[in-house]
Scaffold this motif. Structure first.
Motif, PDB file in Angstrom:
ATOM      1  N   LEU A   1     -27.475  -5.941  -3.556  1.00 12.41           N
ATOM      2  CA  LEU A   1     -27.071  -6.602  -2.321  1.00 12.41           C
ATOM      3  C   LEU A   1     -25.629  -7.064  -2.476  1.00 12.41           C
ATOM      4  O   LEU A   1     -25.314  -7.847  -3.379  1.00 12.41           O
ATOM      5  N   MET A   2     -24.776  -6.585  -1.588  1.00 14.16           N
ATOM      6  CA  MET A   2     -23.352  -6.842  -1.756  1.00 14.16           C
ATOM      7  C   MET A   2     -22.714  -7.281  -0.441  1.00 14.16           C
ATOM      8  O   MET A   2     -23.207  -6.971   0.636  1.00 14.16           O
ATOM      9  N   HIS A   3     -21.612  -8.013  -0.583  1.00 18.87           N
ATOM     10  CA  HIS A   3     -20.779  -8.306   0.579  1.00 18.87           C
ATOM     11  C   HIS A   3     -19.316  -8.344   0.136  1.00 18.87           C
ATOM     12  O   HIS A   3     -19.014  -8.451  -1.052  1.00 18.87           O
ATOM     13  N   VAL A   4     -18.427  -8.235   1.114  1.00 20.39           N
ATOM     14  CA  VAL A   4     -16.983  -8.196   0.838  1.00 20.39           C
ATOM     15  C   VAL A   4     -16.349  -9.504   1.278  1.00 20.39           C
ATOM     16  O   VAL A   4     -16.672 -10.043   2.337  1.00 20.39           O
ATOM     17  N   GLU A   5     -15.448 -10.012   0.438  1.00 22.79           N
ATOM     18  CA  GLU A   5     -14.710 -11.231   0.775  1.00 22.79           C
ATOM     19  C   GLU A   5     -13.219 -10.936   0.742  1.00 22.79           C
ATOM     20  O   GLU A   5     -12.712 -10.365  -0.215  1.00 22.79           O
ATOM     21  N   GLY A   6     -12.530 -11.337   1.810  1.00 21.04           N
ATOM     22  CA  GLY A   6     -11.081 -11.245   1.808  1.00 21.04           C
ATOM     23  C   GLY A   6     -10.507 -12.341   0.929  1.00 21.04           C
ATOM     24  O   GLY A   6     -11.124 -13.400   0.744  1.00 21.04           O
ATOM     25  N   VAL A   7      -9.340 -12.109   0.351  1.00 24.98           N
ATOM     26  CA  VAL A   7      -8.691 -13.080  -0.530  1.00 24.98           C
ATOM     27  C   VAL A   7      -7.257 -13.273  -0.049  1.00 24.98           C
ATOM     28  O   VAL A   7      -6.763 -12.505   0.783  1.00 24.98           O
ATOM     29  N   PRO A   8      -6.552 -14.301  -0.538  1.00 28.41           N
ATOM     30  CA  PRO A   8      -5.176 -14.538  -0.073  1.00 28.41           C
ATOM     31  C   PRO A   8      -4.235 -13.357  -0.265  1.00 28.41           C
ATOM     32  O   PRO A   8      -3.324 -13.152   0.535  1.00 28.41           O
ATOM     33  N   ASN A   9      -4.444 -12.586  -1.312  1.00 27.27           N
ATOM     34  CA  ASN A   9      -3.602 -11.408  -1.543  1.00 27.27           C
ATOM     35  C   ASN A   9      -4.022 -10.297  -0.583  1.00 27.27           C
ATOM     36  O   ASN A   9      -5.142  -9.783  -0.683  1.00 27.27           O
ATOM     37  N   PRO A  10      -3.151  -9.877   0.344  1.00 28.54           N
ATOM     38  CA  PRO A  10      -3.543  -8.853   1.319  1.00 28.54           C
ATOM     39  C   PRO A  10      -3.805  -7.483   0.705  1.00 28.54           C
ATOM     40  O   PRO A  10      -4.420  -6.625   1.348  1.00 28.54           O
ATOM     41  N   ASN A  11      -3.355  -7.278  -0.527  1.00 23.64           N
ATOM     42  CA  ASN A  11      -3.568  -6.000  -1.195  1.00 23.64           C
ATOM     43  C   ASN A  11      -4.803  -6.000  -2.088  1.00 23.64           C
ATOM     44  O   ASN A  11      -5.008  -5.051  -2.861  1.00 23.64           O
ATOM     45  N   ALA A  12      -5.611  -7.047  -2.001  1.00 21.08           N
ATOM     46  CA  ALA A  12      -6.799  -7.145  -2.853  1.00 21.08           C
ATOM     47  C   ALA A  12      -8.034  -7.441  -2.011  1.00 21.08           C
ATOM     48  O   ALA A  12      -7.957  -8.053  -0.952  1.00 21.08           O
ATOM     49  N   MET A  13      -9.170  -6.975  -2.506  1.00 22.97           N
ATOM     50  CA  MET A  13     -10.461  -7.264  -1.895  1.00 22.97           C
ATOM     51  C   MET A  13     -11.457  -7.593  -3.001  1.00 22.97           C
ATOM     52  O   MET A  13     -11.408  -7.014  -4.083  1.00 22.97           O
ATOM     53  N   LYS A  14     -12.365  -8.508  -2.697  1.00 22.00           N
ATOM     54  CA  LYS A  14     -13.380  -8.952  -3.650  1.00 22.00           C
ATOM     55  C   LYS A  14     -14.744  -8.498  -3.146  1.00 22.00           C
ATOM     56  O   LYS A  14     -15.168  -8.876  -2.058  1.00 22.00           O
ATOM     57  N   ILE A  15     -15.423  -7.663  -3.937  1.00 24.71           N
ATOM     58  CA  ILE A  15     -16.749  -7.173  -3.583  1.00 24.71           C
ATOM     59  C   ILE A  15     -17.763  -7.902  -4.452  1.00 24.71           C
ATOM     60  O   ILE A  15     -17.748  -7.781  -5.675  1.00 24.71           O
TER      61      ILE A  15
END
Length: 218
Positions: A32-46
């Motif tokens: 079970l996964m979800h995606v979170e945006g982070v302050p760095n626009p070039n990065a994503m946290k899964i």
């Protein structure tokens, strides 16, 4: 041939089967996964919601460097992926600042790749991968610094898909390294000066200045 013998797989939390009788259908491992945006626009946290990936953070910055991690190696095969960090229950992906597709074009494929890898119970890391661990010191000043990093600073960085770890301390200058989504984050300078440095200097007066690197001075 891979020089690594043992490996680390996902520890996922699923209901324990009530029977081991022949013909019993075991529940498929479901990540079970979800995606979170982070302050760095070039990065994503899964984020993996129902399992653990590693006990320590690991970061890979090239396809060759990712050899100890089959999961990171798959992600690094995409030409626009610049670095991958695997930590506890999430994977941070950093794409190149220039020439990369928009996240909404590539994120579904990347998330599916991670999910398939985990649900097929493929190795995440081979033993021998270099973890991003602190270089511990017995000095009382460093004990205070490590405590501040572990309890106040690193959790905030990890929440945003990155990590900040101790590198060295000399002549009143504390050197840190920034990883994951912290790499080239537009808020890195502000975080370092207004957050990290102020907190540490206020609590540990022996520290007069804080610097941070991420494969180059920030």
């Amino acid at each position: 041939m891979m020089p690594y013998g043992s490996y680390v797989r996902m520890r996922i939390f699923v209901p324990k089967p009530e029977s081991d009788l022949p013909g019993y259908i075991r529940m498929k491992r479901k990540a079970l996964m979800h995606v979170e945006g982070v302050p760095n626009p070039n990065a994503m946290k899964i984020v993996l919601e129902n399992g653990i990936l590693t006990d320590e953070p690991y970061e890979f910055q090239s396809f060759i460097e990712a050899e100890p991690s089959p999961l990171a190696r798959k992600l690094m095969m995409f030409r626009y992926i610049e670095r991958v960090m695997i930590n506890f229950n999430y994977v941070t992906i950093v794409k190149a600042e220039k020439g990369s597709p928009a996240w909404d074009e590539i994120l579904p494929e990347l998330q599916q790749l991670i999910q398939d890898h985990l649900e097929q119970n493929e190795p995440i890391l081979y033993v021998g991968a270099r973890t991003l661990v602190h270089r511990r010191s017995d000095d009382i000043v460093m004990k205070l610094v490590h405590e501040l990093l572990d309890k106040r600073i690193r959790p905030a960085a990890q929440e945003d898909g990155g990590d900040i770890v101790y590198e060295s301390f000399r002549d009143g200058v504390l050197n840190l390294t920034m990883h994951g989504a912290c790499h080239h984050c537009p808020y890195a300078h502000q975080t370092l000066r207004d957050g990290v440095e102020k907190v540490i200097i206020a609590m540990v007066p022996e520290v007069r200045r804080v610097t941070a690197t991420s494969n180059g001075v920030l």
